[in-house]
Design a protein around this motif. Structure first.
Motif, short mmCIF file in Angstrom:
data_model
loop_
_atom_site.label_atom_id
_atom_site.label_comp_id
_atom_site.label_asym_id
_atom_site.label_seq_id
_atom_site.Cartn_x
_atom_site.Cartn_y
_atom_site.Cartn_z
N ALA A 97 -56.49 18.33 -28.25
CA ALA A 97 -55.58 18.18 -26.97
C ALA A 97 -54.11 18.26 -27.30
CB ALA A 97 -56.04 16.69 -26.31
N ARG A 101 -52.51 21.28 -25.01
CA ARG A 101 -51.49 20.74 -23.94
C ARG A 101 -50.23 21.59 -24.01
NH1 ARG A 101 -49.85 14.91 -26.40
NH2 ARG A 101 -48.17 15.66 -27.75
N PHE A 129 -59.05 18.54 -19.26
CA PHE A 129 -57.98 18.28 -19.61
C PHE A 129 -56.97 19.39 -19.17
CE2 PHE A 129 -54.75 18.54 -23.06
CZ PHE A 129 -54.02 17.45 -22.86
N GLU A 132 -56.54 19.36 -15.38
CA GLU A 132 -55.73 18.41 -14.99
C GLU A 132 -54.13 18.68 -15.01
OE1 GLU A 132 -56.04 15.13 -12.08
OE2 GLU A 132 -57.71 16.49 -12.84
N GLY A 321 -60.98 13.85 -20.83
CA GLY A 321 -59.99 14.93 -20.52
C GLY A 321 -59.33 14.44 -19.46
N ALA A 324 -56.53 11.73 -20.09
CA ALA A 324 -55.84 12.08 -21.46
C ALA A 324 -54.34 12.78 -20.50
CB ALA A 324 -56.55 12.94 -22.28
N ALA A 325 -55.01 13.70 -19.66
CA ALA A 325 -53.81 14.71 -19.13
C ALA A 325 -53.18 14.02 -18.02
CB ALA A 325 -54.69 15.83 -18.11
#
Length: 335
Positions: A97, A101, A129, A132, A321, A324-325
């Motif tokens: 991630a 990202r 993730f 979002e 996911g 976390a986003a």
């Protein structure tokens, strides 16, 4: 003209995938990005005869933005693989991630209308993730974000043909739904077209081999590697189908892990399974996922049991996911 950007082109999946794309007549421009090795891969590929352009970029000199500029398809294969060195899928998600990202942020800034094909594991959590994050950046389009689960389909076709001994690979279609992990991969062999010619314990063995195919590769590689070549081939196969749709050959159907709501027919499927992300057959179009092709239909009791198990696991994966986003976006805004 179709331009493809491969993010993670120097890795175990990215390099052979780039080779296959270099050889494809459907690809006009190939941009390879990685932190270090992409320029070397690009030069190596440039020694192979072909009409396609190939360029390599690193993080230096805004290389990521240059690779993404004017891309029609963005392939995300960066990050660690699912190997014994990574103790859990949770640890794998945390590691990957952080990589994805930054790639998603630049995608949102440079080429938000491109198709994004996510291969980086764990796909079940990485796709929500990314979705979002893109929602937070105001550029999310459900039809343009795909989790590539074609490896499960390739395994299903291959292993079933091997079990039947006299059926050639490619002579039938097998849909694999759910997600992309042993707990969420559901091969619908009862709906294979033409019908499977084995049953009972043999068919059950094929299903288990499909679900746990990744472990078979890890063990064969003496627990020092994962499925890279087969993943590269499967990703190439899905990518070519997307290229065909972009070139006007709409109507091709591929299984993919997608955000159901926002795709024609997706609301019905989401209501049926109780989750918003699910691997289903989708019809590809020039603008992305045109529609979910069908509901699950009449399936066997064993397949229904696997789907029920998959949905339970997917709820947790998806929430991982999404949470976390949202956490990242909230901190990013503060900073």
């Amino acid at each position: 003209m179709v331009k493809i950007a491969v993010l993670g082109a120097g890795g175990g999946v990215g390099a052979p995938l780039s080779l296959l794309l270099r050889l494809s007549p459907l690809v006009d421009d190939l941009a390879l990005y990685d932190r270090h090795r992409a320029p070397g891969v690009a030069v190596d590929l440039s020694h192979i005869p072909g009409a396609r352009n190939v360029h390599g970029y690193t993080a230096a000199d805004a290389g990521l933005a240059r690779a993404l500029r004017d891309a029609d398809i963005v392939l995300v294969v960066a990050g660690a693989g699912a190997t014994p060195a990574v103790t859990s899928r949770e640890a794998l998600f945390e590691a990957n991630a952080r990589v994805v990202r930054d790639l998603a942020g630049e995608y949102a800034r440079v080429c938000p209308r491109a198709m994004m094909l996510v291969v980086t594991n764990p796909v079940n959590a990485i796709v929500p993730f990314v979705a979002e994050l893109l929602k937070g950046y105001g550029v999310f389009d459900a039809g343009r974000l795909f989790g590539v689960t074609t490896l499960d389909v390739v395994r299903a076709e291959t292993f079933l043909a091997e079990a039947e001994r006299y059926v050639k690979v490619g002579e039938r279609r097998v849909d694999v739904v759910g997600g992309h992990s042993p707990q969420t991969t559901v091969p619908l062999l009862s709906q294979a077209r033409p019908a499977a010619r084995v049953g009972g314990g043999v068919l059950e063995g094929v299903v288990n081999r499909i679900r746990f195919g990744g472990r078979e590769v890890v063990n064969a590689k003496e627990r020092s590697g994962a499925a890279t070549l087969s993943t590269a081939y499967a990703t190439f196969r899905f990518t070519e189908a997307v290229c065909e749709a972009l070139r006007g050959q709409e109507g091709g159907v591929q299984c993919a892990y997608v955000h159901l709501r926002g795709i024609e027919g997706g609301d019905e499927m989401a209501e049926a399974v109780g989750v918003e992300y699910f691997a289903v057959p989708v019809e590809l179009a020039g603008h992305g996922a045109g529609r979910v092709v069908k509901s699950l239909g009449t399936i066997s009791s064993n397949e229904q049991t696997l789907i029920d198990m998959a949905i339970t696991a997917l709820r947790e994966n998806i929430q991982t996911g999404v949470d976390a986003a949202r956490d990242y976006l909230s901190h990013e805004k503060v900073i």
